[in-house]
Design an enzyme around this catalytic site. Structure first.
Site, PDB file in Angstrom:
ATOM      1  N   SER A 122      54.262  50.021  51.233  1.00 53.40           N
ATOM      2  CA  SER A 122      54.296  50.720  52.538  1.00 53.40           C
ATOM      3  C   SER A 122      54.312  50.122  53.608  1.00 53.40           C
ATOM      4  O   SER A 122      54.437  50.562  54.829  1.00 53.40           O
ATOM      5  CB  SER A 122      53.322  51.676  52.375  1.00 53.40           C
ATOM      6  OG  SER A 122      51.969  51.147  51.749  1.00 53.40           O
TER       7      SER A 122
ATOM      8  N   TYR B 102      38.067  37.460  46.975  1.00 55.08           N
ATOM      9  CA  TYR B 102      39.519  37.253  47.359  1.00 55.08           C
ATOM     10  C   TYR B 102      40.147  36.051  46.703  1.00 55.08           C
ATOM     11  O   TYR B 102      40.989  36.049  45.940  1.00 55.08           O
ATOM     12  CB  TYR B 102      39.698  37.498  48.762  1.00 55.08           C
ATOM     13  CG  TYR B 102      41.084  37.518  48.903  1.00 55.08           C
ATOM     14  CD1 TYR B 102      41.995  38.560  48.988  1.00 55.08           C
ATOM     15  CD2 TYR B 102      41.672  36.344  49.612  1.00 55.08           C
ATOM     16  CE1 TYR B 102      43.276  38.873  49.291  1.00 55.08           C
ATOM     17  CE2 TYR B 102      43.175  36.532  50.114  1.00 55.08           C
ATOM     18  CZ  TYR B 102      43.924  37.559  49.881  1.00 55.08           C
ATOM     19  OH  TYR B 102      45.116  37.623  50.118  1.00 55.08           O
TER      20      TYR B 102
END
Ligand code: NAP
Length: 234
Positions: free
Chosen positions: A10, A142
């Site tokens: 998106s 991460y």
């Protein structure tokens, strides 16, 4: 016409990958989770289908595949980041990050494999990070999640090669997207100065590499981790 599913398409890097794969002749599926309007606008632009699924939720991923069917190319791009001291990180936050970045790839690859194995052909591209290669202070979870994607890609390249499926990994450097929104202009300037090529990355830098790895031009390439980072990690 070959089909490609891009997760987290998106916005940012995923949207650039979707545009580039469309340009290269793929029928593209745009996965999104929260950014419905952006995904719908991109789907309109590309005459593509936007499909909602939280990649961390196997039920939602399964429904997504029920809607689109099998794909020839899967790009596991959806990801989240978290900045802070490891000692301050809750286990809940750790698990959430792994649920999206690592379980998300597990879910999407598992659902893609029956079709790919059946046709003895397919390409999987996992979007890792240079931090998965060299580690980032204050981004331990991460970095660990992105290292996991590298290990997964290397192992699956060996396991799935005999089934005609190529698995590669891209390790982007610092790319200007919403993911950098918590960085100040001064932070970004410092990162730019640390980059030998003297600029931050653009989503298109990653998208062009991804399109190459998805194409027949990369037909003999598997199990590779390719950094596109302007030399940042050198
Ligand atoms: P971004 O601009 O923050 O976009 C993240 C994308 O992931 C959005 O499309 C978002 O969709 C989607 N997403 C997040 N959680 C999701 C979930 N649970 N299910 C489905 N989609 C989900 O990030 P980006 O910079 O484009 O990053 C894309 C990938 O590149 C990530 O894997 C990131 O770790 C990696 N990467 C980025 C950089 C960088 O500097 N930007 C560097 C190295 C690696 P919705 O908005 O629809 O929820």
């Amino acid at each position: 016409m070959k089909t490609a599913l891009v997760t987290g398409a998106s916005r940012g890097i995923g949207a650039a990958i979707a545009r580039t794969l469309k340009r290269e002749g793929f029928k593209v599926y745009i996965n999104y989770n929260q950014s419905h309007d952006k995904a719908a606008a991109l789907a309109k632009e590309l005459s593509a289908l936007a499909v909602k699924a939280d990649v961390s939720d196997m039920n939602e991923v399964q429904h997504m595949y029920d809607e689109i069917g099998g794909v020839d190319v899967l790009v596991c791009n959806a990801g989240i980041s978290e900045y802070g001291l490891f000692s301050d990180m809750s286990h809940e936050a750790w698990q959430k990050l792994f649920a999206v970045n690592v379980d998300g790839a597990y879910n999407c690859i598992q659902c893609a494999l029956p079709h790919m194995i059946g046709q003895k052909n397919g390409a999987i591209i996992n979007i890792s990070s240079v931090w998965g290669l060299c580690g980032a202070s204050c981004e331990a979870a991460y970095s660990a999640s992105k290292s996991a994607l590298i290990g997964l890609s290397l192992a699956l390249a060996k396991e799935l090669g005999p089934s005609g499926i190529r698995v590669n990994c891209i390790a982007p450097g610092v790319i200007e997207t919403d993911m950098l929104s918590s960085f100040t202009e001064a932070d970004k300037e410092a990162l730019r100065c640390e980059t030998p090529l003297g600029r931050l990355g653009r989503p298109s830098d990653i998208a062009e590499l991804c399109a190459f790895l998805a194409s027949d031009k990369a037909d003999f390439i598997t199990g590779q981790v390719i950094a596109s980072d302007g030399g940042f990690a050198l």
